[in-house]
Design a protein around this motif. Structure first.
Motif, PDB file in Angstrom:
ATOM      1  N   PRO A  41      27.079  49.624  42.268  1.00  0.00           N
ATOM      2  CA  PRO A  41      28.080  48.566  42.560  1.00  0.00           C
ATOM      3  C   PRO A  41      28.475  48.143  43.892  1.00  0.00           C
ATOM      4  O   PRO A  41      28.434  47.116  44.104  1.00  0.00           O
ATOM      5  N   VAL A  44      25.881  45.490  44.809  1.00  0.00           N
ATOM      6  CA  VAL A  44      25.945  44.167  44.070  1.00  0.00           C
ATOM      7  C   VAL A  44      27.305  43.681  44.839  1.00  0.00           C
ATOM      8  O   VAL A  44      27.405  42.209  45.274  1.00  0.00           O
ATOM      9  N   TRP A  48      27.326  39.734  46.737  1.00  0.00           N
ATOM     10  CA  TRP A  48      28.433  38.785  46.551  1.00  0.00           C
ATOM     11  C   TRP A  48      29.204  38.594  47.762  1.00  0.00           C
ATOM     12  O   TRP A  48      29.086  37.034  48.187  1.00  0.00           O
ATOM     13  N   PRO A 142      37.831  36.023  48.398  1.00  0.00           N
ATOM     14  CA  PRO A 142      39.073  35.658  47.630  1.00  0.00           C
ATOM     15  C   PRO A 142      40.150  36.803  47.900  1.00  0.00           C
ATOM     16  O   PRO A 142      39.614  37.831  47.880  1.00  0.00           O
ATOM     17  N   PRO A 144      42.723  39.276  45.774  1.00  0.00           N
ATOM     18  CA  PRO A 144      42.892  39.688  44.573  1.00  0.00           C
ATOM     19  C   PRO A 144      44.433  39.130  43.760  1.00  0.00           C
ATOM     20  O   PRO A 144      44.642  39.404  42.621  1.00  0.00           O
ATOM     21  N   LEU A 168      30.482  35.070  35.849  1.00  0.00           N
ATOM     22  CA  LEU A 168      30.228  35.817  37.139  1.00  0.00           C
ATOM     23  C   LEU A 168      31.371  37.038  37.274  1.00  0.00           C
ATOM     24  O   LEU A 168      30.842  38.132  37.747  1.00  0.00           O
ATOM     25  N   LEU A 169      32.595  36.879  36.944  1.00  0.00           N
ATOM     26  CA  LEU A 169      33.447  37.875  37.289  1.00  0.00           C
ATOM     27  C   LEU A 169      33.370  38.971  36.130  1.00  0.00           C
ATOM     28  O   LEU A 169      33.908  40.183  36.443  1.00  0.00           O
ATOM     29  N   LEU A 174      31.326  46.735  36.855  1.00  0.00           N
ATOM     30  CA  LEU A 174      30.630  47.911  37.633  1.00  0.00           C
ATOM     31  C   LEU A 174      31.794  48.249  38.767  1.00  0.00           C
ATOM     32  O   LEU A 174      32.392  47.441  39.429  1.00  0.00           O
ATOM     33  N   GLY A 175      31.640  49.495  39.087  1.00  0.00           N
ATOM     34  CA  GLY A 175      32.090  50.302  40.218  1.00  0.00           C
ATOM     35  C   GLY A 175      33.661  50.425  40.300  1.00  0.00           C
ATOM     36  O   GLY A 175      34.357  50.227  38.861  1.00  0.00           O
ATOM     37  N   LYS A 176      34.431  50.539  41.284  1.00  0.00           N
ATOM     38  CA  LYS A 176      36.013  50.712  41.254  1.00  0.00           C
ATOM     39  C   LYS A 176      36.513  50.237  42.332  1.00  0.00           C
ATOM     40  O   LYS A 176      35.970  49.563  43.483  1.00  0.00           O
ATOM     41  N   HIS A 178      39.246  50.763  45.526  1.00  0.00           N
ATOM     42  CA  HIS A 178      39.618  52.194  46.363  1.00  0.00           C
ATOM     43  C   HIS A 178      40.831  51.843  46.966  1.00  0.00           C
ATOM     44  O   HIS A 178      40.908  50.717  47.903  1.00  0.00           O
ATOM     45  N   ASN A 181      40.165  51.346  50.653  1.00  0.00           N
ATOM     46  CA  ASN A 181      39.429  49.822  51.015  1.00  0.00           C
ATOM     47  C   ASN A 181      40.413  48.658  50.734  1.00  0.00           C
ATOM     48  O   ASN A 181      40.591  47.821  51.885  1.00  0.00           O
ATOM     49  N   SER A 182      40.794  48.625  49.732  1.00  0.00           N
ATOM     50  CA  SER A 182      41.613  47.270  49.197  1.00  0.00           C
ATOM     51  C   SER A 182      42.931  47.106  49.002  1.00  0.00           C
ATOM     52  O   SER A 182      43.821  46.474  48.806  1.00  0.00           O
ATOM     53  N   TRP A 188      37.325  49.716  36.515  1.00  0.00           N
ATOM     54  CA  TRP A 188      37.499  48.696  35.438  1.00  0.00           C
ATOM     55  C   TRP A 188      37.286  49.236  33.993  1.00  0.00           C
ATOM     56  O   TRP A 188      37.324  48.742  33.015  1.00  0.00           O
ATOM     57  N   PHE A 259      25.428  35.202  32.606  1.00  0.00           N
ATOM     58  CA  PHE A 259      25.580  36.030  34.148  1.00  0.00           C
ATOM     59  C   PHE A 259      24.415  35.866  35.052  1.00  0.00           C
ATOM     60  O   PHE A 259      24.440  35.699  36.247  1.00  0.00           O
TER      61      PHE A 259
HETATM   62 FE1  CCH Z   1      34.915  41.930  43.189  1.00  0.00          FE
HETATM   63  N1  CCH Z   1      36.050  43.230  44.091  1.00  0.00           N
HETATM   64  N2  CCH Z   1      36.192  40.477  43.598  1.00  0.00           N
HETATM   65  N3  CCH Z   1      33.554  40.686  42.704  1.00  0.00           N
HETATM   66  N4  CCH Z   1      33.673  43.732  43.166  1.00  0.00           N
HETATM   67  C1  CCH Z   1      36.197  44.695  44.326  1.00  0.00           C
HETATM   68  C2  CCH Z   1      35.000  45.678  43.961  1.00  0.00           C
HETATM   69  C3  CCH Z   1      34.030  45.015  43.514  1.00  0.00           C
HETATM   70  C4  CCH Z   1      37.451  40.411  44.037  1.00  0.00           C
HETATM   71  C5  CCH Z   1      37.962  41.678  44.582  1.00  0.00           C
HETATM   72  C6  CCH Z   1      37.663  42.905  44.532  1.00  0.00           C
HETATM   73  C7  CCH Z   1      33.520  39.325  42.595  1.00  0.00           C
HETATM   74  C8  CCH Z   1      34.720  38.856  42.614  1.00  0.00           C
HETATM   75  C9  CCH Z   1      35.903  39.074  43.344  1.00  0.00           C
HETATM   76  C10 CCH Z   1      32.388  43.450  42.791  1.00  0.00           C
HETATM   77  C11 CCH Z   1      31.478  42.505  42.562  1.00  0.00           C
HETATM   78  C12 CCH Z   1      32.073  41.174  42.535  1.00  0.00           C
HETATM   79  C13 CCH Z   1      37.519  45.284  44.890  1.00  0.00           C
HETATM   80  C14 CCH Z   1      37.579  46.500  45.514  1.00  0.00           C
HETATM   81  C15 CCH Z   1      38.135  44.080  45.134  1.00  0.00           C
HETATM   82  C16 CCH Z   1      39.548  44.152  45.753  1.00  0.00           C
HETATM   83  C17 CCH Z   1      36.937  47.080  46.855  1.00  0.00           C
HETATM   84  C18 CCH Z   1      37.428  48.505  47.058  1.00  0.00           C
HETATM   85  O1  CCH Z   1      38.567  48.691  47.113  1.00  0.00           O
HETATM   86  O2  CCH Z   1      36.203  49.147  47.324  1.00  0.00           O
HETATM   87  C19 CCH Z   1      38.091  39.121  43.915  1.00  0.00           C
HETATM   88  C20 CCH Z   1      39.600  38.970  43.954  1.00  0.00           C
HETATM   89  C21 CCH Z   1      37.094  38.335  43.215  1.00  0.00           C
HETATM   90  C22 CCH Z   1      37.487  37.074  42.777  1.00  0.00           C
HETATM   91  O3  CCH Z   1      36.903  36.347  42.198  1.00  0.00           O
HETATM   92  C23 CCH Z   1      32.282  38.864  42.101  1.00  0.00           C
HETATM   93  C24 CCH Z   1      32.023  37.411  42.027  1.00  0.00           C
HETATM   94  C25 CCH Z   1      31.425  39.943  41.961  1.00  0.00           C
HETATM   95  C26 CCH Z   1      30.118  39.884  41.875  1.00  0.00           C
HETATM   96  C27 CCH Z   1      29.357  39.090  41.140  1.00  0.00           C
HETATM   97  C28 CCH Z   1      31.736  44.814  42.431  1.00  0.00           C
HETATM   98  C29 CCH Z   1      30.638  45.401  41.987  1.00  0.00           C
HETATM   99  C30 CCH Z   1      32.742  45.733  43.023  1.00  0.00           C
HETATM  100  C31 CCH Z   1      32.668  47.298  42.881  1.00  0.00           C
HETATM  101  C32 CCH Z   1      32.310  47.856  44.425  1.00  0.00           C
HETATM  102  C33 CCH Z   1      32.394  49.079  44.442  1.00  0.00           C
HETATM  103  O4  CCH Z   1      32.318  49.779  45.518  1.00  0.00           O
HETATM  104  O5  CCH Z   1      32.509  50.037  43.632  1.00  0.00           O
END
Ligand code: CCH
Length: 290
Positions: A41, A44, A48, A142, A144, A168-169, A174-176, A178, A181-182, A188, A259
Motif C-alpha cells: 500500500p 502505491v 500517487w 489533496p 482529506p 481512482l479513489l 489498500l493500507g490504512k 496512521h 502520519n496524517s 478502510w 482503475f
Molecule cells: Fe490516499 N491517503 N488520498 N490515495 N492513499 C492515505 C493513504 C493512502 C488522500 C488522503 C490519504 C489517493 C487519493 C487521496 C493511498 C492511495 C491513494 C492517507 C493516510 C490519507 C490521509 C496516510 C497515513 O496516515 O499514513 C486524499 C485526501 C486523496 C484525495 O483524493 C489516490 C488517488 C491513491 C492511489 C491511486 C494508499 C494506497 C494509502 C495507504 C498508505 C499506507 O501506508 O497504508
C-alpha cells in the motif's frame, strides 16, 4: 514544460521484469511491515504522490522528473509516512542505478498493485530525473477534509472526470491511515493488502458515523474499526459520484479495468511517449512459478 519520454538505453522487457521481481521479492521478505500489511500500500501511495503534483495548465509536476527524491518535495506534511516507501526502494535503485527515479516510483506502484491482486497494468519507461528547481511549491496534494465539490475541483487540475475520480479513489481499499502520519486513524477494510472493489461495497453497505478521532479530526467510522476520510465519503454524498460507486460495487471487472486505465493515465500525466515505446506488461511472481 514538455516532458519527452527517453527510455533507458538498450533495456528490454526482461530488464524491467527483473526490477519488478526484485521489488516483489523484497515485499515478500519484509511482509511484517506495518503490523503485517507489508509495503504494497505505501508503494502505491508513493506512486500517487510522485504523480500528484501534476498541473494540466502548464504541464508542470507529475512523475516525469522523479523529484520526490528531493527533501523539498518529500517534506510536505501531507506526505508523512512515505519515507518508508522511498527507504524501501533505495536499495532497488542501488541494484539498478540506470533506472530513473520517476520510473522507479511508478514501477514500484505497478508492482505492488499487481502483487496485491490488482489488474494487469501496462507500464512505459522513459521518465528522466530533473533537478530541484523543477519541484513545484507545496500545495498540490489533496486535503482529506474536502467535500464533493472540493474533490471534483481538485481532480480537474489533472483533467480527470467524475467516473475516473471514483475509479481512482478505489485505491483506498489498500493500507490504512496512521494517526502519527496524517492525523487520521484506521484501515478502510479488514483486508489491508488485497486489491478489490470492497471500498465501494463498504461505502454503500456499512453504517457510517462521523466522529472526532484522537487527533481531533473528523472521520467516518463503522463497526469493526474501519474508516473513511471525508473525501472518500463525499463519493456517496454526491449523486454524480454515487452512480459510479454503485456500478463499481456491483461489477468488479468494470472496476478493475477502469482503475487500470485511470492509474496508467495518472502515472503518465504530462509525459509525451513516442509510438515506438511499447507498454510493458509484467508477470506476477506467482505466474512465473508456473
Ligand atoms: Fe490516499 N491517503 N488520498 N490515495 N492513499 C492515505 C493513504 C493512502 C488522500 C488522503 C490519504 C489517493 C487519493 C487521496 C493511498 C492511495 C491513494 C492517507 C493516510 C490519507 C490521509 C496516510 C497515513 O496516515 O499514513 C486524499 C485526501 C486523496 C484525495 O483524493 C489516490 C488517488 C491513491 C492511489 C491511486 C494508499 C494506497 C494509502 C495507504 C498508505 C499506507 O501506508 O497504508
Amino acid at each position: 514544460t514538455l516532458h519527452i519520454a527517453r527510455p533507458e538505453k538498450g533495456k528490454t522487457l526482461a530488464d524491467f521484469q527483473n526490477i519488478y521481481n526484485s521489488i516483489a521479492e523484497k515485499m515478500k521478505s519484509e511482509s511484517a511491515y506495518d503490523d503485517g500489511t507489508g509495503y504494497g500500500p505505501v508503494l502505491v501511495r508513493l506512486s500517487w504522490h510522485s504523480s500528484a503534483t501534476y498541473d494540466k495548465n502548464d504541464n508542470s509536476g507529475g512523475s516525469y522528473g522523479g523529484t520526490f527524491r528531493f527533501k523539498k518535495e518529500a517534506s510536505d506534511v501531507l506526505s508523512k509516512g512515505l519515507e518508508n516507501a522511498t527507504k524501501f526502494l533505495d536499495p532497488i535503485h542501488s541494484e539498478y542505478p540506470w533506472l530513473s527515479h520517476g520510473d522507479l516510483y511508478t514501477l514500484g506502484g505497478v508492482t505492488a498493485l499487481q502483487e496485491l491482486g490488482g489488474p494487469k497494468t501496462p507500464w512505459r519507461p522513459g521518465r528522466v530525473d530533473t533537478g530541484p528547481e523543477t519541484v513545484p511549491a507545496h500545495g498540490r496534494l489533496p486535503i482529506p477534509e474536502g467535500n464533493a465539490s472540493y474533490v471534483r475541483n481538485y481532480y480537474d487540475r489533472f483533467g480527470f472526470n467524475d467516473q475516473e475520480v471514483v475509479a481512482l479513489l478505489g485505491a483506498h481499499i489498500l493500507g490504512k491511515t496512521h494517526l502519527k502520519n496524517s492525523g487520521y486513524d484506521g484501515p478502510w477494510d479488514d483486508d489491508t493488502n488485497i486489491f478489490s472493489n470492497e471500498f465501494f461495497g463498504n461505502l454503500l453497505e456499512r453504517k457510517w458515523t462521523l466522529e472526532k478521532n484522537a487527533a481531533s479530526n473528523m472521520q467516518y467510522n463503522a463497526k469493526g474499526g474501519i474508516m473513511m476520510l471525508p473525501t472518500d465519503y463525499a463519493l456517496v454524498q454526491d449523486p454524480k459520484y454515487l452512480k459510479y460507486v454503485k456500478k463499481y460495487a456491483d461489477d468488479q471487472d468494470a472496476f478493475f479495468s477502469d482503475f487500470r486505465d485511470i492509474y496508467v493515465k495518472l502515472l503518465e500525466r504530462g509525459i509525451s511517449f513516442d509510438d515506438s515505446i511499447e507498454p510493458l506488461v509484467f508477470k506476477t511472481l506467482k505466474e512465473q512459478l508456473k
